[in-house]
Design an enzyme around this catalytic site. Structure first.
Site, short mmCIF file in Angstrom:
data_model
loop_
_atom_site.label_atom_id
_atom_site.label_comp_id
_atom_site.label_asym_id
_atom_site.label_seq_id
_atom_site.Cartn_x
_atom_site.Cartn_y
_atom_site.Cartn_z
CG PHE A 40 -17.56 -0.46 -23.03
CD1 PHE A 40 -18.58 0.42 -22.70
CD2 PHE A 40 -16.27 -0.15 -22.62
CE1 PHE A 40 -18.33 1.58 -21.96
CE2 PHE A 40 -16.00 1.00 -21.89
CZ PHE A 40 -17.04 1.87 -21.56
CG ASP A 69 -11.60 -2.44 -27.55
OD1 ASP A 69 -10.67 -2.62 -26.74
OD2 ASP A 69 -12.59 -1.73 -27.29
CE LYS A 109 -10.64 -1.92 -19.18
NZ LYS A 109 -11.05 -1.21 -17.96
#
Length: 405
Positions: free
Chosen positions: A140, A225, A254
């Site tokens: 993702f 990532d 985040k």
């Protein structure tokens, strides 16, 4: 004079686009690892806003940074730079392999920048035919059309028309598939060192070494990532630091802002040079308000006290989950690293992760899922031991509610 509105969950269905299905509760206040809803009910937060609130809710240092910068300068544009952005970029460079930083607002945007840069680097150095991006099943990387196409979950990318091309997906941790796929056409291999949405799956050391080896052999870039695994989540500042390899490009978001939208792409000077003036940009990237808070997050997280504390708290959380499992037998495995932990539901409870999530909410605990078969836990990196114990106690009640139903 404004009139206070009576805001309810039902109004979500009236005024919001229906791409989310939020729980019945509406949180209104948070402090540390506790949250309270409109009715005053208290919850222990094992979700962390999906690994975002790394220092809990309303941490005093972050509140102070917000207040201080909020009275100075909120926004300029990238026609000018600003002091908080320069300070944060310097800290990121000093703490990592990187020599250059690009700021954005979200993980998807940081990944979009990383993918565009990898393609541009290949085109400039090797020609337009070197454009293939290798990515992995269950990955993702965001919800822009490019990043969701690189992500390995077709359910998220299908149904929007023709997808970006030259993207190949192979099984994660499969060295044979990797060796059979990487070629002179490969410009980048993109992966999460610890897959989050895909089910909390760690990259095998041998697999990660092979990624680096093949990328070097074929002049491809390795893109990590670390949107979810970064900023102390695994007990290292970035997860790559706990592996045998170093990426060429790394993305982070985040937890970088502790709850304020901010993201960054980190890379080397050689690679960064291919983003010449005007090649890429972001209106809010490097926003002084967000960067001021990012500086405060970095100053706290990038310390031995916090990073070592993550490893200690991981063991407490694992012990608690294993204790529940010894009694109720719901997990086939507890996996992950640091404070990104997944409880994999066994065959008897396949497909029911959301049932466990809702039962947890009923019992005053906020958790996450990672697909239909994995409960995901991503609490504050500094969650008090007492809150871990209380959260585990509430989770046990939730599990009992499902098992004994």
């Amino acid at each position: 004079m404004s009139v206070k509105m009576n805001l309810t969950r039902a109004q979500f269905d009236e005024v919001m686009v229906p791409n989310y299905a939020p729980s019945p509760i509406i949180p209104v206040r948070g402090q540390g690892s506790r949250v309270w809803d409109q009715e005053g009910k208290e919850y222990v937060d094992f979700a962390g806003g999906i690994a975002v609130t790394c220092l809990g809710h309303c941490h005093p240092a972050l509140v102070n940074a917000l207040k201080e910068q909020g009275e100075k300068l909120w926004h300029l544009s990238n026609v000018m730079t600003n002091e908080p952005a320069l300070a944060l970029a310097t800290k990121l460079v000093n703490a990592t392999f990187a020599e250059k930083v690009y700021f954005a607002n979200s993980g998807a945007e940081a990944n979009e920048a990383a993918l565009k840069l990898a393609r541009r680097y290949a085109v400039d150095n090797y020609g337009p035919e070197k454009d293939e991006i290798i990515a992995f099943d269950k990955a993702f990387h965001g919800r822009t059309f490019f990043t969701v196409s690189v992500g390995g979950q077709a359910a998220y990318s299908d149904g929007f028309g023709p997808k970006p091309q030259a993207i190949t997906h192979i099984p994660y941790n499969d060295i044979e598939a990797l060796e059979a796929t990487v070629s002179e056409k490969t410009c980048a291999i993109m992966l999460e060192p610890l897959q989050g949405e895909g089910g909390i799956i760690s990259g095998d050391p041998a697999f990660l070494r092979k990624v680096r080896e093949l990328a070097d052999k074929y002049n491809a870039l390795v893109v990590f990532d670390e949107v979810q695994s970064g900023m102390g989540r695994t007990g290292d500042l970035y997860a790559y630091m706990g592996t045998d390899i170093v990426p060429d490009i790394l993305t982070t978001a985040k937890a970088l802002g502790g709850g304020i939208p901010i993201a960054a792409m980190l890379t080397t000077s050689e690679i960064a040079a291919h983003f010449k003036v005007g090649t890429h940009g972001s209106t809010y990237g490097g926003n002084p308000l967000a960067c001021a808070i990012g500086n405060a997050v970095m100053d706290i997280v990038n310390t031995p006290e916090v990073l070592d504390g993550v490893k200690y708290r991981e063991q407490l959380l694992r012990d608690g989950l294993n204790s529940i499992n010894d009694k109720y037998h719901v997990f086939s495995q507890v996996r992950g690293k640091g404070l990104l932990i997944g409880g994999v539901l066994n065959e008897k409870y396949q497909g029911r992760s959301r049932d466990f999530l809702l039962a947890a909410i009923d019992n005053g605990l906020m958790v996450l899922v990672a697909g239909a078969n994995v409960l995901r836990f991503a609490p504050s990196l500094i969650i008090p031991e007492a809150d871990i114990a209380e959260g585990i106690a509430r989770l046990e009640k939730a599990v009992a509610q499902i098992v004994e139903a």
